[in-house]
Design an enzyme around this catalytic site. Structure first.
Site, PDB file in Angstrom:
ATOM      1  N   CYS A 115      13.568 -46.249  -6.099  1.00 51.26           N
ATOM      2  CA  CYS A 115      14.794 -45.533  -5.703  1.00 51.26           C
ATOM      3  C   CYS A 115      15.958 -46.486  -5.458  1.00 51.26           C
ATOM      4  O   CYS A 115      17.044 -46.332  -6.019  1.00 51.26           O
ATOM      5  CB  CYS A 115      14.541 -44.723  -4.433  1.00 51.26           C
ATOM      6  SG  CYS A 115      13.332 -43.422  -4.608  1.00 51.26           S
ATOM      7  N   ASP A 167      50.964 -59.306 -23.801  1.00 58.85           N
ATOM      8  CA  ASP A 167      52.140 -59.069 -24.637  1.00 58.85           C
ATOM      9  C   ASP A 167      53.357 -59.432 -23.782  1.00 58.85           C
ATOM     10  O   ASP A 167      53.266 -59.426 -22.551  1.00 58.85           O
ATOM     11  CB  ASP A 167      52.187 -57.598 -25.050  1.00 58.85           C
ATOM     12  CG  ASP A 167      53.445 -57.262 -25.823  1.00 58.85           C
ATOM     13  OD1 ASP A 167      53.736 -57.948 -26.815  1.00 58.85           O
ATOM     14  OD2 ASP A 167      54.141 -56.309 -25.408  1.00 58.85           O
ATOM     15  N   CYS A 207      20.961 -39.713  -7.097  1.00 58.71           N
ATOM     16  CA  CYS A 207      20.983 -41.053  -7.673  1.00 58.71           C
ATOM     17  C   CYS A 207      20.764 -40.976  -9.175  1.00 58.71           C
ATOM     18  O   CYS A 207      20.597 -39.896  -9.744  1.00 58.71           O
ATOM     19  CB  CYS A 207      19.933 -41.943  -7.025  1.00 58.71           C
ATOM     20  SG  CYS A 207      18.236 -41.446  -7.427  1.00 58.71           S
ATOM     21  N   ASP A 254      51.589 -52.755 -23.157  1.00 60.16           N
ATOM     22  CA  ASP A 254      52.237 -51.555 -22.629  1.00 60.16           C
ATOM     23  C   ASP A 254      51.548 -50.278 -23.086  1.00 60.16           C
ATOM     24  O   ASP A 254      51.981 -49.188 -22.735  1.00 60.16           O
ATOM     25  CB  ASP A 254      53.728 -51.531 -22.985  1.00 60.16           C
ATOM     26  CG  ASP A 254      53.979 -51.552 -24.487  1.00 60.16           C
ATOM     27  OD1 ASP A 254      53.033 -51.286 -25.249  1.00 60.16           O
ATOM     28  OD2 ASP A 254      55.117 -51.846 -24.893  1.00 60.16           O
ATOM     29  N   CYS A 279       8.084 -47.518  -5.465  1.00 59.67           N
ATOM     30  CA  CYS A 279       9.164 -46.541  -5.672  1.00 59.67           C
ATOM     31  C   CYS A 279      10.468 -47.260  -5.982  1.00 59.67           C
ATOM     32  O   CYS A 279      10.950 -48.058  -5.163  1.00 59.67           O
ATOM     33  CB  CYS A 279       9.343 -45.670  -4.420  1.00 59.67           C
ATOM     34  SG  CYS A 279       8.083 -44.406  -4.222  1.00 59.67           S
ATOM     35  N   ASP A 327      11.179 -48.430   1.687  1.00 58.28           N
ATOM     36  CA  ASP A 327      11.862 -47.941   0.490  1.00 58.28           C
ATOM     37  C   ASP A 327      13.053 -47.066   0.863  1.00 58.28           C
ATOM     38  O   ASP A 327      14.150 -47.209   0.312  1.00 58.28           O
ATOM     39  CB  ASP A 327      10.886 -47.143  -0.374  1.00 58.28           C
ATOM     40  CG  ASP A 327      11.549 -46.638  -1.649  1.00 58.28           C
ATOM     41  OD1 ASP A 327      11.789 -47.460  -2.545  1.00 58.28           O
ATOM     42  OD2 ASP A 327      11.850 -45.435  -1.726  1.00 58.28           O
ATOM     43  N   THR A 343      57.086 -58.318 -24.304  1.00 59.73           N
ATOM     44  CA  THR A 343      58.072 -57.266 -24.068  1.00 59.73           C
ATOM     45  C   THR A 343      57.430 -56.036 -23.447  1.00 59.73           C
ATOM     46  O   THR A 343      56.473 -55.472 -23.984  1.00 59.73           O
ATOM     47  CB  THR A 343      58.751 -56.875 -25.401  1.00 59.73           C
ATOM     48  OG1 THR A 343      59.321 -58.041 -25.978  1.00 59.73           O
ATOM     49  CG2 THR A 343      59.841 -55.843 -25.158  1.00 59.73           C
TER      50      THR A 343
END
Length: 748
Positions: free
Chosen positions: A400, A442, A3, A637, A398, A723, A444
């Site tokens: 975690c 955009d 983790c 693009d 804790c 936990d 084109t």
């Protein structure tokens, strides 16, 4: 590593070594990279420090890269790991890692390979063969034996409870001491070790043993879950076949490992085979199933001269390919590398939770100490009771589950997106996409196919239309602009060979110009031509533009010779893609340099707002104004939209797995379909919802246990079990994202 807490421990421990900086730890890729100054800690010292924390460091040399695709900044060598908050600055100042780079540089880091050479590292091992699993089996066996003896020989049971506790306390306590010496005194191991030792002191050995056992079991479950998340990323490269049929100089074929292919090799592919490389088709034609790479379910026809991607399947044709990229640089390897780098970047929410947890643990120890001391000293309460509750409070604290809640969800979301051709380059970008209020496009090449064609060629004077086209083609022959390509294609179709041109140049968004046969010729917008003093037929221009066509004027020596009208059709899925965005509550806006009439014609057909006639600087100003109303995503693009992509809150590049689409902007749509924008938004929102659920699970259980612990309802082992349970629930909830499928408004 299990983790984000593991990442923090390693970074802090290595950061205390002399001469070490730029430390990056990638949880999903399990990569450590750093910069080591001359005279700094040696490679052996770094490896000893990592090993002391309970991890096994494995230096790996980088994969040789194709020379023309070498990454000067170490992308994919594991040494970059840049934090994609939003902007992608590729000038990191990292030194080049060539094919013969040593495992540790005087200024480099521990360099890890990505690709086939890394196979033994990525494969891992079954969870039950890991050291953590063996520790769980040992403690679990002692706990089971102690429980049995409690019923058969009670006098001996206590010793086995104690043995089970010490079996876990030895490795965890040792790690807690090492972490304290390395700069992490308030680690999760410290909380657990203090609580277990305290339980032994007050005679609660049964609960101490259960605490240690559940903590060890939780670590194994976290490890299994993290492995599942990593498997989602590694599955990308596993799509490649192990071997390839390479053509020999004599014309035969030989079976070679896919990792041995180099640019220029010739490979033969049979019908039904999966492509072992990126390449160009020399012979043959086939319907290519590109879904493993782009997520596109429909096969795409590919023939001679077409580029094809590694991992695609030739469904019905035999092909002869020229390899264009080696194993370490093919599309799948680069996607995997970018996804791994993306999982290493921290989203704003994740950074906040990590900062919060850094304060939470020492605060929890103060709260536990207060719980032990204040009631007995201030109110005369019973010392044993409140000492016990203080120990339980340590375990409740804790963090975690809270620490892993965000990175686990982000990693799963990024992996799920990559499987569907939605490549997001970091948790920050994934978070920003879901928060966008406006999507700017955009025109084109983004809303349209990007392949305009000439529809009308209208002379304005005595000069024949073909002569005007010949001069226009001469001006445009060195340009890569889509309109230039259309003019050149029309000239070729009419059998016109353009003459040479000198002094070719362009005015951005206005005109291209050159000297052709002694004449100053320009090809540009009617507005620019009028500003130059050329006389145009305004009625004709207006009529053509009203039809959604782009009109350019050919002017020679200040005299308008002809009007050329071109039209670029909207993409097939453009209307549906825009409708899906509106269904998600977003505001789609077109930003185009084309004329207002053409923009209005395309925008009206798609049902979106239009801002037309914009120069590149105008687009930036419009994006700035749009950002005043909330986050803005810009879709382009990825080639000539770089400034606008950079100016937006998040940039999204359209492309079919091209270099530009993979390396530009914050996200890339590998399928090149507009529906992918809505899918990206849906993926981001699903990931953010998952994060909120995870945080609610983690914090909610903590609050419940906090109250029940202080009231004496729950004790040590329920606290650690809750936990561990919260950590498992959070991780399993995050893994649900690996099966994510888009459900867009109006889709079935």
């Amino acid at each position: 590593m299990d983790c984000a807490a593991c990442v923090a421990k390693v970074e802090k421990a290595i950061g205390r070594l002399p001469g070490i900086s730029d430390i990056r730890v990638n949880l999903m890729g399990e990569r450590l990279s750093l910069r080591r100054e001359e005279g700094g800690a040696t490679a052996e010292a770094i490896e000893r420090r990592v090993a002391a924390l309970g991890y096994r460091p494995t230096p790996v040399s980088p994969v040789p890269r194709d020379h023309d695709h070498a990454d000067e900044h170490g992308h994919g060598a594991g040494c970059c790991g840049h934090d994609h908050d939003h902007r992608h600055n590729h000038d990191h100042g990292h030194h080049r890692h060539g094919p013969d780079a040593p495992r540790l540089h005087s200024h480099g880091g521990i360099v890890h390979a990505h690709g086939a050479e890394d196979e033994e590292l990525a494969a891992g091992m079954p969870w039950w063969r890991t050291g953590k699993a063996r520790l769980v089996f040992l403690i679990g066996g002692l706990v089971a034996l102690a429980w049995a003896l409690a019923h058969l020989m009670p006098s001996l049971a206590g010793w086995f409870w104690l043995a089970a506790t010490l079996a876990g306390l030895f490795p965890f306590g040792r790690r807690a001491l090492l972490l304290a010496r390395a700069g992490s005194p308030f680690s999760i191991e410290t909380l657990m070790s203090v609580a277990a030792l305290g339980a032994i002191l007050i005679g609660a050995v049964e609960e101490a043993a259960l605490v240690v056992f559940l903590f060890a079991l939780g670590e194994v479950l976290e490890n299994v879950a993290a492995g599942r998340a990593r498997a989602g990323i590694r599955a990308l490269v596993e799509l490649l076949p192990r071997s390839a049929r390479r053509e020999t100089p004599s014309g035969g074929t030989e079976e070679v490992p896919a990792s041995a292919l180099r640019p220029g090799d010739i490979v033969r592919v049979r019908p039904g085979d999966r492509l072992p490389c990126d390449g160009e088709i020399l012979e043959g034609r086939s319907a290519m199933d590109e879904s493993p790479v782009t997520g596109e379910s429909m096969p795409v026809a590919r023939g001679t001269g077409d580029a094809v991607m590694a991992g695609s399947i030739s469904t019905d044709g035999a092909l002869r390919l020229r390899v264009t990229r080696g194993a370490g640089a093919n599309t799948l390897a680069r996607i995997q590398r970018l996804v791994e780098e993306a999982t290493a970047s921290r989203a704003p929410t994740q950074r906040f939770i990590e900062r919060f947890s850094a304060w939470w643990t020492p605060a929890a120890m103060v709260a536990a100490a207060s719980t032990m001391l204040i009631p007995p000293l201030a109110f005369g309460a019973e010392w044993g009771t409140w000492f016990y509750r203080g120990l339980a409070l340590l375990l409740v604290a804790c963090p975690c589950a809270l620490v892993i809640s965000v990175p686990a969800a982000m990693a799963s979301g990024l992996s799920a997106g990559a499987r569907r051709g939605l490549l997001v380059k970091g948790g920050a970008a994934l978070e920003a996409i879901g928060g966008a209020r406006t999507i700017a496009f955009d025109k084109t090449g983004t809303l349209t196919e990007g392949r305009p064609r000439v529809t009308d060629l209208l002379p304005l004077g005595a000069t024949p239309a073909e002569e005007a086209l010949r001069l226009a083609a001469a001006v445009e022959q060195s340009s890569g602009h889509p309109l230039a390509k259309a003019i050149l294609a029309e000239a070729e179709a009419r059998g016109i060979t353009p003459p040479p041109a000198a002094g070719a140049g362009a005015l951005a968004g206005r005109a291209a110009h050159a000297v052709v046969e002694g004449r100053a010729v320009s090809v540009g917008s009617p507005h620019h031509a009028a500003e130059s003093g050329a006389s145009l037929d305004e009625a004709r221009v207006a009529a053509l533009e009203a039809e959604g066509k782009t009109v350019v004027a050919v002017v020679a020596d200040g005299v308008a010779l002809a009007l050329i009208a071109l039209r670029d059709e909207p993409r097939e899925d453009a209307a549906a893609g825009i409708a899906a965005l509106r269904g998600l509550g977003l505001r789609p806006v077109m930003l185009t340099g084309d004329n207002p009439r053409t923009g209005a014609a395309i925008g009206g057909a798609l049902g979106m707002e239009v801002e037309a006639g914009l120069l590149p600087a105008d687009k930036l100003r419009h994006i700035g104004r749009l950002k005043q109303g909330g986050a803005v995503a810009m879709v382009g693009d990825g080639i000539n939209d770089a400034p606008a992509l950079a100016a937006a809150s998040v940039g999204i590049a359209m492309g079919g797995g091209t270099d530009v689409a993979l390396e530009t902007a914050d996200a890339a749509l590998l399928r090149g379909q507009l529906s992918g924008v809505a899918e990206l938004v849906a993926l981001s929102r699903a990931t953010l919802a998952n994060i909120r659920q995870n945080v609610a699970i983690a914090v909610g259980l903590k609050l419940v246990l906090l109250v029940t612990t202080l009231l004496g309802v729950t004790g040590l082992w329920p606290a650690i079990m809750a936990d561990t349970g919260a950590t498992v629930l959070v991780t399993l909830n995050a893994l649900r994202l690996l099966a994510w499928r888009p459900r867009l408004p109006g889709s079935h």
